[in-house]
Design an enzyme around this catalytic site. Structure first.
Site, PDB file in Angstrom:
ATOM      1  N   ASP A  25       2.195  15.817  18.461  1.00 21.05           N
ATOM      2  CA  ASP A  25       3.564  16.161  18.103  1.00 21.05           C
ATOM      3  C   ASP A  25       3.612  17.358  17.156  1.00 21.05           C
ATOM      4  O   ASP A  25       4.341  18.332  17.372  1.00 21.05           O
ATOM      5  CB  ASP A  25       4.285  14.957  17.485  1.00 21.05           C
ATOM      6  N   TYR A  26       2.806  17.316  16.115  1.00 25.23           N
ATOM      7  CA  TYR A  26       2.748  18.380  15.115  1.00 25.23           C
ATOM      8  C   TYR A  26       2.270  19.687  15.737  1.00 25.23           C
ATOM      9  O   TYR A  26       2.851  20.759  15.531  1.00 25.23           O
ATOM     10  CB  TYR A  26       1.808  17.934  13.994  1.00 25.23           C
ATOM     11  N   THR A  27       1.198  19.616  16.527  1.00 27.39           N
ATOM     12  CA  THR A  27       0.610  20.823  17.109  1.00 27.39           C
ATOM     13  C   THR A  27       1.549  21.477  18.106  1.00 27.39           C
ATOM     14  O   THR A  27       1.697  22.710  18.124  1.00 27.39           O
ATOM     15  CB  THR A  27      -0.736  20.474  17.772  1.00 27.39           C
ATOM     16  N   LYS A  47       4.267  23.373  16.220  1.00 37.98           N
ATOM     17  CA  LYS A  47       3.790  24.603  15.594  1.00 37.98           C
ATOM     18  C   LYS A  47       3.514  25.687  16.632  1.00 37.98           C
ATOM     19  O   LYS A  47       3.716  26.883  16.368  1.00 37.98           O
ATOM     20  CB  LYS A  47       2.529  24.316  14.772  1.00 37.98           C
TER      21      LYS A  47
END
Length: 258
Positions: free
Chosen positions: A163-165, A168
């Site tokens: 989710d984070y990657t 970004k």
């Protein structure tokens, strides 16, 4: 702001999102050290933001806003402008609630779209809200610096932070398309991407063995600090970077060659 077309950092007003703690606080400290007027934005970390503003001195002030909400970002930019001056530089560092511990993150078989959307809302929607709010005054002045905070994980996805990657990576795309559109107005848009940092509130949950493994894998044989990433952010705000836009500078001790 000075009429200097490429003002030094000590003549700039810098708005940093998610600056009440962690990397954002280190970035605020770096700009304050160089003499900038600094606006510390926070969503929920009021105590930390207020304490940091007090410690950094009279040229620094804390402002609450949720970057996911356009109306709050409009208010934020208006309040900063009224209180300490029009933002000449914006650093978008805000992060959705997250813990950097690969063992605790959802794998693809359990990851929900809501978890992905939460990061997209903060990283990408937040950036869009900030650009829309700051662009008119920056364009009128013929100068602006927008710096987003990314990650080396979309080049080296060694842990399952799906989710984070993904968020970004989308933010890097927006960084580059914004750079292409805003360049004629004198506004540069760049990204600084760190890796695992030793240590922030978010990375405190990372097992020590992971720090050791990553450190030993870098040419510098150590894990990067928030202060080292913050110093790289200063570059993009400085006159030294006046001809640089649409770039992603990876600051991770050489773990990823960009």
């Amino acid at each position: 702001m000075t009429s200097n077309p490429n003002p030094p950092i000590n003549e700039q007003t810098v708005l940093i999102t998610g600056a009440g703690r962690g990397l954002g606080a280190a970035i605020a400290e770096a700009f304050a050290r160089e003499g900038a007027t600094v606006a510390i934005n926070y969503r929920a970390s009021r105590k930390g933001a207020d304490n940091l503003a007090t410690r950094l001195g009279a040229l620094t002030q804390a402002f609450q806003a949720d970057v996911r909400k356009a109306e709050e970002v409009d208010r934020l930019v208006a309040e900063v402008t009224k209180s300490i001056g029009r933002p000449t530089t914006i650093v978008h560092n805000a992060l959705a609630d997250f813990t950097f511990n690969g063992d605790a993150r959802a794998k693809l078989d359990t990851l929900s779209w809501d978890e992905v959307a939460a990061h997209l809302d903060t990283a990408v929607k937040g950036a869009l809200n900030l650009i829309r709010a700051a662009r008119p005054a920056m364009a009128a002045a013929g100068f602006g610096r927008i710096i987003t905070i990314g990650t080396n994980l979309f080049q080296n996805p060694v842990v399952p932070y799906h989710d984070y990657t993904a968020a970004k990576a989308a933010l890097l795309s927006l960084t580059r398309t914004a750079a292409a559109e805003l360049g004629p107005a004198g506004i540069t848009v760049n990204m600084v991407s760190g890796g695992l940092l030793r240590t922030t509130d978010a990375s405190a949950a990372t097992p020590e063995a992971v720090f050791d493994l990553i450190g030993s894998s870098t040419p510098l044989r150590r894990v990067t600090t928030p202060q080292e990433v913050a110093d790289a952010v200063l570059f993009f705000a400085s006159p030294w970077a006046r001809a640089v836009t649409g770039q992603n500078l990876v600051v991770d001790g050489g773990l990823v060659f960009n």
